[in-house]
Structure formats: structure tokens, C-alpha cells
Motif scaffolding. Structure first.
Motif, PDB file in Angstrom:
ATOM      1  N   GLU A   1       0.819  -1.211   0.000  1.00  0.00           N
ATOM      2  CA  GLU A   1       0.000   0.000   0.000  1.00  0.00           C
ATOM      3  C   GLU A   1       0.854   1.262   0.000  1.00  0.00           C
ATOM      4  OE1 GLU A   1      -3.838   2.023   2.276  1.00  0.00           O
ATOM      5  OE2 GLU A   1      -2.952   0.161   3.053  1.00  0.00           O
ATOM      6  N   ASN A   2       1.862   1.302   0.844  1.00  0.00           N
ATOM      7  CA  ASN A   2       2.733   2.477   0.886  1.00  0.00           C
ATOM      8  C   ASN A   2       3.552   2.600  -0.393  1.00  0.00           C
ATOM      9  OD1 ASN A   2       4.141   4.731   2.400  1.00  0.00           O
ATOM     10  ND2 ASN A   2       5.888   3.397   1.949  1.00  0.00           N
ATOM     11  N   ALA A   3       3.998   1.465  -0.934  1.00  0.00           N
ATOM     12  CA  ALA A   3       4.768   1.483  -2.181  1.00  0.00           C
ATOM     13  C   ALA A   3       3.921   2.017  -3.336  1.00  0.00           C
ATOM     14  CB  ALA A   3       5.288   0.080  -2.496  1.00  0.00           C
ATOM     15  N   LEU A   4       2.657   1.632  -3.383  1.00  0.00           N
ATOM     16  CA  LEU A   4       1.746   2.142  -4.411  1.00  0.00           C
ATOM     17  C   LEU A   4       1.623   3.656  -4.331  1.00  0.00           C
ATOM     18  CD1 LEU A   4      -1.165  -0.471  -4.217  1.00  0.00           C
ATOM     19  CD2 LEU A   4       0.351  -0.108  -6.179  1.00  0.00           C
ATOM     20  N   LEU A   5       1.469   4.140  -3.106  1.00  0.00           N
ATOM     21  CA  LEU A   5       1.313   5.578  -2.897  1.00  0.00           C
ATOM     22  C   LEU A   5       2.564   6.336  -3.330  1.00  0.00           C
ATOM     23  CD1 LEU A   5      -0.261   7.998  -1.761  1.00  0.00           C
ATOM     24  CD2 LEU A   5       0.686   7.434   0.495  1.00  0.00           C
ATOM     25  N   GLU A   6       3.723   5.864  -2.905  1.00  0.00           N
ATOM     26  CA  GLU A   6       4.974   6.565  -3.206  1.00  0.00           C
ATOM     27  C   GLU A   6       5.297   6.521  -4.699  1.00  0.00           C
ATOM     28  OE1 GLU A   6       6.505   8.433  -1.174  1.00  0.00           O
ATOM     29  OE2 GLU A   6       5.418   7.852   0.630  1.00  0.00           O
ATOM     30  N   LEU A   7       5.106   5.380  -5.324  1.00  0.00           N
ATOM     31  CA  LEU A   7       5.413   5.258  -6.751  1.00  0.00           C
ATOM     32  C   LEU A   7       4.443   6.085  -7.598  1.00  0.00           C
ATOM     33  CD1 LEU A   7       6.263   1.451  -6.975  1.00  0.00           C
ATOM     34  CD2 LEU A   7       7.832   3.352  -7.415  1.00  0.00           C
ATOM     35  N   SER A   8       3.185   6.139  -7.189  1.00  0.00           N
ATOM     36  CA  SER A   8       2.226   6.940  -7.955  1.00  0.00           C
ATOM     37  C   SER A   8       2.590   8.420  -7.904  1.00  0.00           C
ATOM     38  CB  SER A   8       0.808   6.726  -7.426  1.00  0.00           C
ATOM     39  OG  SER A   8       0.663   7.215  -6.106  1.00  0.00           O
TER      40      SER A   8
ATOM     41  N   LYS B   1       5.627   9.485  -7.913  1.00  0.00           N
ATOM     42  CA  LYS B   1       6.862   9.656  -8.677  1.00  0.00           C
ATOM     43  C   LYS B   1       6.706   9.384 -10.167  1.00  0.00           C
ATOM     44  CE  LYS B   1       9.765  10.451  -5.202  1.00  0.00           C
ATOM     45  NZ  LYS B   1      10.571  11.693  -5.124  1.00  0.00           N
ATOM     46  N   ARG B   2       5.505   8.989 -10.603  1.00  0.00           N
ATOM     47  CA  ARG B   2       5.380   8.511 -11.979  1.00  0.00           C
ATOM     48  C   ARG B   2       5.673   9.585 -13.021  1.00  0.00           C
ATOM     49  NH1 ARG B   2       0.225   9.512 -10.178  1.00  0.00           N
ATOM     50  NH2 ARG B   2      -1.238  10.484 -11.651  1.00  0.00           N
ATOM     51  N   GLU B   3       5.477  10.859 -12.673  1.00  0.00           N
ATOM     52  CA  GLU B   3       5.750  11.932 -13.621  1.00  0.00           C
ATOM     53  C   GLU B   3       7.210  12.336 -13.639  1.00  0.00           C
ATOM     54  OE1 GLU B   3       3.586  13.024 -15.688  1.00  0.00           O
ATOM     55  OE2 GLU B   3       1.775  12.102 -14.856  1.00  0.00           O
ATOM     56  N   SER B   4       7.922  12.036 -12.571  1.00  0.00           N
ATOM     57  CA  SER B   4       9.310  12.507 -12.447  1.00  0.00           C
ATOM     58  C   SER B   4      10.350  11.444 -12.771  1.00  0.00           C
ATOM     59  CB  SER B   4       9.555  13.038 -11.026  1.00  0.00           C
ATOM     60  OG  SER B   4       9.287  12.042 -10.058  1.00  0.00           O
ATOM     61  N   VAL B   5       9.913  10.215 -13.023  1.00  0.00           N
ATOM     62  CA  VAL B   5      10.851   9.135 -13.371  1.00  0.00           C
ATOM     63  C   VAL B   5      10.503   8.663 -14.780  1.00  0.00           C
ATOM     64  CG1 VAL B   5      11.776   6.881 -12.711  1.00  0.00           C
ATOM     65  CG2 VAL B   5      10.954   8.454 -10.945  1.00  0.00           C
ATOM     66  N   PRO B   6      11.223   9.127 -15.789  1.00  0.00           N
ATOM     67  CA  PRO B   6      10.865   8.847 -17.185  1.00  0.00           C
ATOM     68  C   PRO B   6      10.801   7.362 -17.544  1.00  0.00           C
ATOM     69  CG  PRO B   6      12.523  10.587 -17.064  1.00  0.00           C
ATOM     70  CD  PRO B   6      12.408  10.008 -15.688  1.00  0.00           C
ATOM     71  N   ASP B   7      11.651   6.557 -16.923  1.00  0.00           N
ATOM     72  CA  ASP B   7      11.681   5.134 -17.270  1.00  0.00           C
ATOM     73  C   ASP B   7      11.010   4.260 -16.213  1.00  0.00           C
ATOM     74  OD1 ASP B   7      13.640   5.732 -15.429  1.00  0.00           O
ATOM     75  OD2 ASP B   7      15.123   4.351 -16.238  1.00  0.00           O
ATOM     76  N   LEU B   8      10.085   4.837 -15.470  1.00  0.00           N
ATOM     77  CA  LEU B   8       9.386   4.049 -14.452  1.00  0.00           C
ATOM     78  C   LEU B   8       8.588   2.913 -15.081  1.00  0.00           C
ATOM     79  CD1 LEU B   8       8.560   3.566 -11.530  1.00  0.00           C
ATOM     80  CD2 LEU B   8       6.727   5.264 -11.820  1.00  0.00           C
ATOM     81  N   ALA B   9       7.959   3.180 -16.224  1.00  0.00           N
ATOM     82  CA  ALA B   9       7.140   2.143 -16.868  1.00  0.00           C
ATOM     83  C   ALA B   9       7.942   0.884 -17.195  1.00  0.00           C
ATOM     84  CB  ALA B   9       6.480   2.710 -18.121  1.00  0.00           C
ATOM     85  N   PRO B  10       9.094   0.989 -17.890  1.00  0.00           N
ATOM     86  CA  PRO B  10       9.885  -0.225 -18.133  1.00  0.00           C
ATOM     87  C   PRO B  10      10.362  -0.887 -16.844  1.00  0.00           C
ATOM     88  CG  PRO B  10      10.597   1.550 -19.583  1.00  0.00           C
ATOM     89  CD  PRO B  10       9.657   2.159 -18.592  1.00  0.00           C
ATOM     90  N   MET B  11      10.667  -0.075 -15.842  1.00  0.00           N
ATOM     91  CA  MET B  11      11.098  -0.635 -14.557  1.00  0.00           C
ATOM     92  C   MET B  11       9.980  -1.471 -13.941  1.00  0.00           C
ATOM     93  SD  MET B  11      13.012   2.792 -13.152  1.00  0.00           S
ATOM     94  CE  MET B  11      13.384   2.183 -11.500  1.00  0.00           C
TER      95      MET B  11
ATOM     96  N   ALA C   1      -2.961   4.236 -11.531  1.00  0.00           N
ATOM     97  CA  ALA C   1      -2.059   5.310 -11.963  1.00  0.00           C
ATOM     98  C   ALA C   1      -0.749   4.734 -12.489  1.00  0.00           C
ATOM     99  CB  ALA C   1      -1.796   6.271 -10.813  1.00  0.00           C
ATOM    100  N   LEU C   2      -0.278   3.670 -11.865  1.00  0.00           N
ATOM    101  CA  LEU C   2       0.954   3.030 -12.334  1.00  0.00           C
ATOM    102  C   LEU C   2       0.713   2.300 -13.655  1.00  0.00           C
ATOM    103  CD1 LEU C   2       2.477   1.666  -8.995  1.00  0.00           C
ATOM    104  CD2 LEU C   2       2.986   3.792 -10.201  1.00  0.00           C
ATOM    105  N   LEU C   3      -0.462   1.705 -13.799  1.00  0.00           N
ATOM    106  CA  LEU C   3      -0.792   1.074 -15.078  1.00  0.00           C
ATOM    107  C   LEU C   3      -0.928   2.115 -16.183  1.00  0.00           C
ATOM    108  CD1 LEU C   3      -3.340  -1.726 -14.102  1.00  0.00           C
ATOM    109  CD2 LEU C   3      -0.935  -1.960 -14.735  1.00  0.00           C
ATOM    110  N   GLN C   4      -1.424   3.295 -15.840  1.00  0.00           N
ATOM    111  CA  GLN C   4      -1.496   4.378 -16.832  1.00  0.00           C
ATOM    112  C   GLN C   4      -0.099   4.776 -17.285  1.00  0.00           C
ATOM    113  OE1 GLN C   4      -4.017   7.692 -15.828  1.00  0.00           O
ATOM    114  NE2 GLN C   4      -2.908   9.098 -17.159  1.00  0.00           N
TER     115      GLN C   4
END
Length: 244
Positions: free
Chosen positions: A31-38, A40-50, A90-93
Motif C-alpha cells: 500500500e505504501n509502495a503504491l502511494l509513493e510510486l504513484s 513519482k510517476r511523472e518525475s521518473v521517465p523510465d518508471l514504466a519499463p522498470m 495510476a501506475l498502469l497508466q
């Protein structure tokens, strides 16, 4: 002289990103990981491949989605549940938006996992938020104007789902649903699909005209994103039908 500092900070942030991705695999830390990663999704360009290439991550995100299914019928979804699953969406987006992961995202038919949310009709805020975020994933796909996306969506029930939301959803949901339908209509394959049968065309045209007329008569001076797509899409439909 100050250049090494942002580099070091970026490295720390990256290590945190990897840590949070690993924590998605554990129900206790997810739950906390979901919140933190969501966040950061705009500021980490390669988050999707990661996310896509890390072991078990997409399965964990899909598990978050499936876990909510029992709460949508009967409609017992709470604000906490909605916020949590929307962080996963949001991460799937993010994955849907990235050119390196989009094709694999479609090939895995992941958007279909979101359709039960688009079928919901409850007007409570948790459900409105859930529908809007789910539409955002589909909106991120069509925003790319790629033929592969349109071809995939035409094999699904996205058009009737968008039409229903355009009729009865919140203003924000109507706007995103209209955007999705507009993108489909502006594609030659999508427009041909709509005009393939009279029943299909008349259903789409009727709802678009009804929405446009309603907006005009309720507020002639209101300018929002719904009016222009409805007007242009209706004109496009009627023009194509009359010349076809």
C-alpha cells in the motif's frame, strides 16, 4: 562545483524507486509502495519499463484490481479502497503511456481488467474516482494516436461504455469518455467501424446529438471540453454517413 549533489540525490531517489518496486510484491508493504510510486510517476521517465520488467510487479497491480471486484457489486467500495486501487491504476497508466511498454500492455489485454469498473453506476465519490482513473488509463492509450491502440479498442466494448458514461457520469468522467470516443472517431478505422451498421451509427449519433443539444440549451455560454468534441464528432459522423 555543485553538480555532484543533484547526481547523488538522483541516485538516492532511484534506489528508493527500486525499493518501492520490490515492496509491491509483499502485501504488507504494497500500500505504501503504491502511494509513493504513484507520486513519482511523472518525475521518473523510465518508471514504466522498470515496473513492467520487474518480477511480479504487474501481477501485484492486477491483484489490487481484482481484489476490488467483490466491492463493486453490490456497491460497497470505500474511499480507502478506491484510493488504493487508483494508485495501482495510476501506475498502469504510466505503463500504458510509455512507448516501450504500450504494445506489451495491449498484448496482455490488461485494459480489460478495468472494464468492470467502467460498468459501475454508483454515484458515490469512491466509484466516480474509480471510473475516472480507469478512463484515464484508456485515455492515455488513445492519446498516442497509434493504430494498434484503436484496433485493440475496437475489439472491446469501450464504445458503449464511453457512451453510457457520457450520458450519466460526472462532468470529468464525461470529458474523458468523450475524448476517448473522439479519438476513435477521428481514426479512419474507428469511424468505419462506427458506420459499418445503421444500428451502431444511430446509437452513437443519437447520444452525441442529445448531449450536444442538452449542453447548448442548459448553458449557451459554457465552454468546456465536452461541447467541442461532441459537436465535431457529430458533424464528422453525419457528414460521413451522408456521403457514404
Amino acid at each position: 562545483m555543485h553538480k555532484p549533489v543533484p547526481t547523488a540525490l538522483a541516485q538516492v531517489d532511484r534506489e528508493k524507486i527500486y525499493q518501492w518496486i520490490n515492496e509491491l510484491s509483499s502485501p504488507e508493504t504494497r500500500e505504501n509502495a503504491l502511494l509513493e510510486l504513484s507520486k513519482k510517476r511523472e518525475s521518473v521517465p523510465d518508471l514504466a519499463p522498470m515496473l513492467w520488467h520487474s518480477f511480479g510487479t504487474i501481477a501485484a497491480l492486477l491483484q489490487e484490481i481484482v481484489n476490488i471486484y467483490p466491492s463493486i457489486n453490490p456497491p460497497t467500495l470505500t474511499a480507502h479502497q478506491s484510493n488504493r486501487v487508483c494508485n495501482a491504476l495510476a501506475l498502469l497508466q504510466c505503463v500504458a503511456s510509455h512507448p516501450e511498454t504500450r504494445s506489451a500492455f495491449l498484448a496482455a489485454h490488461i485494459p480489460l481488467f478495468l472494464y468492470p469498473f467502467l460498468h459501475t453506476v454508483s454515484k458515490t465519490r469512491p466509484f466516480e474516482y474509480l471510473r475516472l482513473t480507469s478512463l484515464g488509463v484508456i485515455g492515455a492509450l488513445v492519446k498516442t494516436d497509434e493504430q494498434e491502440v484503436i484496433n485493440f479498442l475496437l475489439t472491446t466494448e469501450i464504445i458503449p461504455l464511453c457512451l453510457r458514461i457520457m450520458e450519466s457520469g460526472s462532468e470529468l468522467s464525461k470529458t474523458v469518455a468523450t475524448f476517448i470516443l473522439q479519438k476513435i472517431l477521428l481514426d479512419d478505422t474507428g469511424l468505419a467501424y462506427i458506420c459499418q451498421t445503421y444500428e451502431r451509427f444511430s446509437h452513437v449519433a443519437m447520444i452525441l446529438v442529445r448531449l450536444f443539444v442538452f449542453k447548448v440549451f442548459i448553458s449557451k455560454n459554457e465552454k468546456n471540453m465536452l461541447q467541442q468534441p461532441s459537436s465535431s464528432a457529430t458533424t464528422l459522423l453525419l457528414s460521413d454517413w451522408s456521403t457514404g
